[in-house]
Write a protein that holds these residues in place. Structure first.
Motif, PDB file in Angstrom:
ATOM      1  N   ALA A  86      52.097  67.622  14.248  1.00 16.78           N
ATOM      2  CA  ALA A  86      51.249  66.483  13.902  1.00 16.78           C
ATOM      3  C   ALA A  86      49.830  66.947  13.570  1.00 16.78           C
ATOM      4  O   ALA A  86      49.189  66.430  12.654  1.00 16.78           O
ATOM      5  CB  ALA A  86      51.222  65.488  15.056  1.00 16.78           C
ATOM      6  N   THR A  87      49.353  67.971  14.287  1.00 18.67           N
ATOM      7  CA  THR A  87      47.953  68.376  14.141  1.00 18.67           C
ATOM      8  C   THR A  87      47.780  69.849  13.781  1.00 18.67           C
ATOM      9  O   THR A  87      46.660  70.328  13.645  1.00 18.67           O
ATOM     10  CB  THR A  87      47.175  68.125  15.452  1.00 18.67           C
ATOM     11  OG1 THR A  87      47.835  68.833  16.508  1.00 18.67           O
ATOM     12  CG2 THR A  87      47.136  66.644  15.794  1.00 18.67           C
ATOM     13  N   SER A  88      48.894  70.594  13.663  1.00 16.99           N
ATOM     14  CA  SER A  88      48.779  72.004  13.279  1.00 16.99           C
ATOM     15  C   SER A  88      50.069  72.451  12.601  1.00 16.99           C
ATOM     16  O   SER A  88      51.110  71.803  12.730  1.00 16.99           O
ATOM     17  CB  SER A  88      48.525  72.884  14.508  1.00 16.99           C
ATOM     18  OG  SER A  88      49.649  72.858  15.359  1.00 16.99           O
ATOM     19  N   VAL A  89      49.955  73.542  11.855  1.00 15.85           N
ATOM     20  CA  VAL A  89      51.146  74.116  11.243  1.00 15.85           C
ATOM     21  C   VAL A  89      51.221  75.594  11.614  1.00 15.85           C
ATOM     22  O   VAL A  89      50.191  76.281  11.686  1.00 15.85           O
ATOM     23  CB  VAL A  89      51.159  73.920   9.711  1.00 15.85           C
ATOM     24  CG1 VAL A  89      49.977  74.589   9.050  1.00 15.85           C
ATOM     25  CG2 VAL A  89      52.441  74.449   9.099  1.00 15.85           C
ATOM     26  N   ASP A  90      52.442  76.051  11.928  1.00 17.22           N
ATOM     27  CA  ASP A  90      52.699  77.455  12.235  1.00 17.22           C
ATOM     28  C   ASP A  90      53.617  78.016  11.158  1.00 17.22           C
ATOM     29  O   ASP A  90      54.629  77.397  10.832  1.00 17.22           O
ATOM     30  CB  ASP A  90      53.407  77.601  13.588  1.00 17.22           C
ATOM     31  CG  ASP A  90      52.457  77.395  14.747  1.00 17.22           C
ATOM     32  OD1 ASP A  90      52.115  76.227  15.011  1.00 17.22           O
ATOM     33  OD2 ASP A  90      52.059  78.395  15.366  1.00 17.22           O
ATOM     34  N   VAL A  91      53.260  79.180  10.628  1.00 20.07           N
ATOM     35  CA  VAL A  91      54.117  79.844   9.652  1.00 20.07           C
ATOM     36  C   VAL A  91      54.343  81.274  10.124  1.00 20.07           C
ATOM     37  O   VAL A  91      53.408  81.949  10.551  1.00 20.07           O
ATOM     38  CB  VAL A  91      53.469  79.854   8.247  1.00 20.07           C
ATOM     39  CG1 VAL A  91      54.314  80.655   7.271  1.00 20.07           C
ATOM     40  CG2 VAL A  91      53.275  78.431   7.735  1.00 20.07           C
ATOM     41  N   ALA A  92      55.610  81.700  10.083  1.00 20.20           N
ATOM     42  CA  ALA A  92      55.928  83.064  10.497  1.00 20.20           C
ATOM     43  C   ALA A  92      56.907  83.677   9.505  1.00 20.20           C
ATOM     44  O   ALA A  92      57.605  82.963   8.781  1.00 20.20           O
ATOM     45  CB  ALA A  92      56.531  83.071  11.901  1.00 20.20           C
ATOM     46  N   ASN A  99      63.135  88.807  14.668  1.00 16.69           N
ATOM     47  CA  ASN A  99      61.893  89.260  15.291  1.00 16.69           C
ATOM     48  C   ASN A  99      60.731  88.776  14.432  1.00 16.69           C
ATOM     49  O   ASN A  99      60.758  88.926  13.206  1.00 16.69           O
ATOM     50  CB  ASN A  99      61.846  90.793  15.362  1.00 16.69           C
ATOM     51  CG  ASN A  99      62.993  91.349  16.172  1.00 16.69           C
ATOM     52  OD1 ASN A  99      63.149  91.003  17.348  1.00 16.69           O
ATOM     53  ND2 ASN A  99      63.829  92.176  15.551  1.00 16.69           N
ATOM     54  N   VAL A 100      59.709  88.199  15.074  1.00 15.66           N
ATOM     55  CA  VAL A 100      58.551  87.689  14.340  1.00 15.66           C
ATOM     56  C   VAL A 100      57.677  88.869  13.910  1.00 15.66           C
ATOM     57  O   VAL A 100      57.155  89.609  14.736  1.00 15.66           O
ATOM     58  CB  VAL A 100      57.745  86.701  15.212  1.00 15.66           C
ATOM     59  CG1 VAL A 100      56.464  86.274  14.498  1.00 15.66           C
ATOM     60  CG2 VAL A 100      58.595  85.470  15.546  1.00 15.66           C
ATOM     61  N   LEU A 101      57.523  89.050  12.584  1.00 15.38           N
ATOM     62  CA  LEU A 101      56.739  90.177  12.059  1.00 15.38           C
ATOM     63  C   LEU A 101      55.280  89.780  11.836  1.00 15.38           C
ATOM     64  O   LEU A 101      54.386  90.612  11.875  1.00 15.38           O
ATOM     65  CB  LEU A 101      57.338  90.662  10.736  1.00 15.38           C
ATOM     66  CG  LEU A 101      58.824  91.052  10.792  1.00 15.38           C
ATOM     67  CD1 LEU A 101      59.321  91.433   9.397  1.00 15.38           C
ATOM     68  CD2 LEU A 101      59.050  92.205  11.763  1.00 15.38           C
ATOM     69  N   GLY A 102      55.081  88.484  11.584  1.00 17.69           N
ATOM     70  CA  GLY A 102      53.722  87.982  11.390  1.00 17.69           C
ATOM     71  C   GLY A 102      53.726  86.478  11.626  1.00 17.69           C
ATOM     72  O   GLY A 102      54.713  85.809  11.324  1.00 17.69           O
ATOM     73  N   HIS A 103      52.643  85.945  12.192  1.00 16.98           N
ATOM     74  CA  HIS A 103      52.621  84.533  12.600  1.00 16.98           C
ATOM     75  C   HIS A 103      51.196  84.023  12.421  1.00 16.98           C
ATOM     76  O   HIS A 103      50.263  84.602  12.965  1.00 16.98           O
ATOM     77  CB  HIS A 103      53.062  84.453  14.079  1.00 16.98           C
ATOM     78  CG  HIS A 103      53.066  83.053  14.635  1.00 16.98           C
ATOM     79  ND1 HIS A 103      53.265  82.788  15.967  1.00 16.98           N
ATOM     80  CD2 HIS A 103      52.901  81.848  14.055  1.00 16.98           C
ATOM     81  CE1 HIS A 103      53.227  81.479  16.173  1.00 16.98           C
ATOM     82  NE2 HIS A 103      53.005  80.891  15.037  1.00 16.98           N
ATOM     83  N   VAL A 104      51.023  82.975  11.600  1.00 20.49           N
ATOM     84  CA  VAL A 104      49.698  82.379  11.436  1.00 20.49           C
ATOM     85  C   VAL A 104      49.778  80.886  11.730  1.00 20.49           C
ATOM     86  O   VAL A 104      50.815  80.258  11.557  1.00 20.49           O
ATOM     87  CB  VAL A 104      49.132  82.595  10.009  1.00 20.49           C
ATOM     88  CG1 VAL A 104      48.608  84.005   9.838  1.00 20.49           C
ATOM     89  CG2 VAL A 104      50.177  82.272   8.956  1.00 20.49           C
ATOM     90  N   LEU A 124      49.533  79.788   3.494  1.00 18.73           N
ATOM     91  CA  LEU A 124      49.776  80.653   4.657  1.00 18.73           C
ATOM     92  C   LEU A 124      50.953  81.598   4.396  1.00 18.73           C
ATOM     93  O   LEU A 124      50.904  82.783   4.755  1.00 18.73           O
ATOM     94  CB  LEU A 124      50.042  79.798   5.905  1.00 18.73           C
ATOM     95  CG  LEU A 124      48.840  78.985   6.426  1.00 18.73           C
ATOM     96  CD1 LEU A 124      49.256  78.063   7.556  1.00 18.73           C
ATOM     97  CD2 LEU A 124      47.719  79.919   6.887  1.00 18.73           C
ATOM     98  N   VAL A 125      52.006  81.088   3.750  1.00 19.80           N
ATOM     99  CA  VAL A 125      53.138  81.960   3.417  1.00 19.80           C
ATOM    100  C   VAL A 125      52.650  83.073   2.483  1.00 19.80           C
ATOM    101  O   VAL A 125      53.001  84.246   2.655  1.00 19.80           O
ATOM    102  CB  VAL A 125      54.290  81.154   2.766  1.00 19.80           C
ATOM    103  CG1 VAL A 125      55.427  82.099   2.362  1.00 19.80           C
ATOM    104  CG2 VAL A 125      54.819  80.087   3.713  1.00 19.80           C
TER     105      VAL A 125
END
Ligand code: ZN
Length: 394
Positions: A86-92, A99-104, A124-125
């Motif tokens: 609702a208030t933020s977006v996560d992209v990985a 395995n998460v190689l990068g996460h913003v 972000l992607v």
């Protein structure tokens, strides 16, 4: 450039096994003993290597006799995971083993509608691409905080997402990122995340209750998300807990969400601050002009009796609903997740005590009720799991 997909169910099953890590051909033979001969298995593995979906990875320790060749997923496999809140977006970006190689992560306001939010998402992607994390994506998983038609890949009348109703989100992401995409709601993704890499790794049947701004439940049956006929299974926030209760924003009376969840808790805390029963909350209100669920957690940690009581009352309501669900579903595990779950052990203790008291001993005799292990990354790991389940199917 298009990435390859498995050509038959055998290849898909092998890819899903390799998602848990490299295996020797002998191990894979043991794990797929039902119906695939050793020569067939080797032929399918060789084909996966040809298709660039898997690759050789040296040799396993000898089990006496010839050493068995190790196989792993192709080192270039990449999934994008997009968790829109609702208030933020996560992209990985993850590898094939998720395995998460990068996460913003970035603040957004979902009420601004699809165009500006997706602008941020694709930016972000792109940032992760510039960091060299991928050249080509094998797929993208997307989560949103509202009901989703899983079959159509669109949000359906999402209460807190004005402007998103039936927006072709799956299609838009798939076209922009040039790869297959899948869309689900955020609660189901958190459940998938915990199933893949969190506290539910060894559990096939469990419930994940997310207490964020609202309340929802992910249902996992036999290691798969149960979505119901139209995708709304687990929407427990609007179950009635008191027919004489307060009016809920959905228009009904006495919903669980009208009692508990980030919005209800903030409203109750604000009235406690105004009527002078809680000096801690009154101080927060005076300092910042509002009180939030986090303020309640902070006040409770300092021993504020009103804040503690608000959390206990909320926990009791969640526990009442959950006791019914436990009797109905007989899960092997219940996970409490979401921002309000950070109220922590007061909340957990209250939920446990109600569920253990009200459900039958046969259902609760071996039922852990625990907090989420992955917390903030549950959504992106779940999004990667969702799309990998799709890509590794045939
Ligand atoms: Zn409601």
């Amino acid at each position: 450039m298009k990435t390859n997909r498995p050509e038959n169910p055998h290849q898909a099953a092998l890819l899903r096994l390799l998602r848990d890590g490299p295996r020797s051909r002998a191990q894979l033979n043991d794990l797929t003993s039902d119906g695939m001969s050793r020569s067939k298995l080797n032929a399918e593995l060789d084909r996966l290597i040809e298709l660039d979906l898997a690759e050789p990875d040296g040799f396993a320790e000898s089990r006496g006799g010839r050493r068995s060749g190790l196989v792993r997923l192709s080192a270039t496999t990449r999934f994008a995971a997009i968790d829109i809140g609702a208030t933020s977006v996560d992209v990985a970006v993850t590898d094939g083993e998720l395995n998460v190689l990068g996460h913003v992560s970035e603040p957004i306001d979902i009420r601004n509608g699809p165009a500006p939010v997706l602008d941020r998402v694709f930016d972000l992607v792109g940032k992760l691409r510039e960091q060299g994390l991928y050249r080509q994506l094998n797929g993208a998983g997307i989560g949103v905080p509202g009901p989703v038609s899983f079959a159509e890949g669109v949000p359906v009348v999402p209460p807190i997402m004005p402007g998103w109703n039936r927006y072709p989100l799956r299609e838009t992401v798939s076209q922009e990122l040039a790869c297959p995409a899948m869309l689900d709601n955020d609660v189901n993704l958190m459940a998938l995340g915990e199933l893949h890499a969190g506290v539910a790794r060894q559990v096939d049947d469990f419930l994940l209750v997310k207490i964020g701004t609202g309340v929802g439940c992910g249902i996992v049956v036999d290691g798969r998300i149960y979505r119901g006929v139209s995708g709304s299974a687990g929407d427990i926030g609007h179950m009635m807990v008191d027919e004489d209760g307060p009016l809920c924003p959905c228009g009904n009376i006495g919903c669980l969400e009208a009692y508990f969840g980030g919005s209800a808790l903030a409203a109750q805390a604000e009235s406690a601050a105004r009527n002078g029963t809680s000096p801690h909350l009154a101080a927060r209100l005076a300092a910042t002009g509002s009180v939030t669920a986090e303020d309640v957690a902070m006040a409770a940690a300092q021993g504020d009796p009103v804040a503690i009581q608000l959390i206990r009352d909320g926990g009791r309501r969640v526990g009442q609903v959950l006791a019914g669900l436990v009797s109905f579903f007989n899960p092997g595990l219940v996970i409490i997740a979401g921002g309000v779950a950070r109220l922590g052990h007061i909340l957990l203790a209250e939920i446990r005590s109600v569920v253990y008291r009200r459900s039958l001993p046969l259902a609760t005799g071996n039922l852990p009720i625990v907090l989420s292990e992955l917390e903030d990354v549950a959504g992106v790991v779940g999004a990667a799991r969702l799309i990998s389940d799709h890509v590794y199917s045939a």
